[in-house]
Design an enzyme around this catalytic site. Sequence first.
Site, PDB file in Angstrom:
ATOM      1  N   HIS A   1       6.208   8.020   3.208  1.00  0.00           N
ATOM      2  CA  HIS A   1       6.190   6.540   2.443  1.00  0.00           C
ATOM      3  C   HIS A   1       6.610   6.593   1.199  1.00  0.00           C
ATOM      4  O   HIS A   1       6.126   7.623   0.393  1.00  0.00           O
ATOM      5  CB  HIS A   1       4.660   5.993   2.725  1.00  0.00           C
ATOM      6  CG  HIS A   1       4.446   4.952   1.860  1.00  0.00           C
ATOM      7  ND1 HIS A   1       5.018   3.387   2.587  1.00  0.00           N
ATOM      8  CD2 HIS A   1       3.943   4.474   0.898  1.00  0.00           C
ATOM      9  CE1 HIS A   1       4.421   2.569   1.522  1.00  0.00           C
ATOM     10  NE2 HIS A   1       3.733   3.107   0.440  1.00  0.00           N
TER      11      HIS A   1
ATOM     12  N   ARG B   1      14.602  -5.512  -4.589  1.00  0.00           N
ATOM     13  CA  ARG B   1      13.809  -4.630  -5.550  1.00  0.00           C
ATOM     14  C   ARG B   1      12.953  -3.655  -4.725  1.00  0.00           C
ATOM     15  O   ARG B   1      12.249  -3.941  -3.859  1.00  0.00           O
ATOM     16  CB  ARG B   1      12.610  -5.365  -6.128  1.00  0.00           C
ATOM     17  CG  ARG B   1      11.608  -4.642  -7.097  1.00  0.00           C
ATOM     18  CD  ARG B   1      10.935  -5.638  -7.898  1.00  0.00           C
ATOM     19  NE  ARG B   1       9.885  -6.626  -7.065  1.00  0.00           N
ATOM     20  CZ  ARG B   1       8.867  -6.476  -6.839  1.00  0.00           C
ATOM     21  NH1 ARG B   1       7.931  -5.229  -7.062  1.00  0.00           N
ATOM     22  NH2 ARG B   1       8.337  -7.379  -6.187  1.00  0.00           N
TER      23      ARG B   1
ATOM     24  N   CYS C   1      10.487  -1.200  -4.612  1.00  0.00           N
ATOM     25  CA  CYS C   1       9.411  -1.042  -5.625  1.00  0.00           C
ATOM     26  C   CYS C   1       8.724   0.281  -4.928  1.00  0.00           C
ATOM     27  O   CYS C   1       7.942   0.380  -3.772  1.00  0.00           O
ATOM     28  CB  CYS C   1       8.377  -2.188  -5.413  1.00  0.00           C
ATOM     29  SG  CYS C   1       6.919  -2.199  -6.327  1.00  0.00           S
TER      30      CYS C   1
END
Length: 141
Positions: A110, A127, A129
């Site tokens: 992840h 984006r 993130c």
Amino acid sequence: MTTERESYRPEIEKSDDEWRQELTPEEFQVLRKAGTERPYTGEYYDAKTAGTYACRACGADLFTSNEKFDSHCGWPSFWAPLAEGTVRYLHDRSLGMERIEVRCSRCDSHLGHLFKGEGFDTPTDQRFCINSISMTLVPAE
């Protein structure tokens, strides 16, 4: 953009015990259990160093400083990955909302989430993130 789990097999497969031997407890929580670091606490959220960001678990190159931008969200933000196929995408319905999870294609760790259409003045208006703890910055020479 592929977002399915069923046909995917990572190049690097390890048990949780094997990952725990290689990662700190904080890295394990984010990379292997899809946790997150608190905003504005990661080492790269405001980094300006030129270089490549690699997966902290397997070392695969993921993003470069050329695509990094200041989104003021508290996490490192990129408008695109280093190359097509570097990361993979999964539907994330946790926390009562629909999001796109971003994972390392090589080891399935992840990394963070992808947000689209927020109005940023970038070539993609995306984006990525990404948690600082998911990456290691390799400075350009």
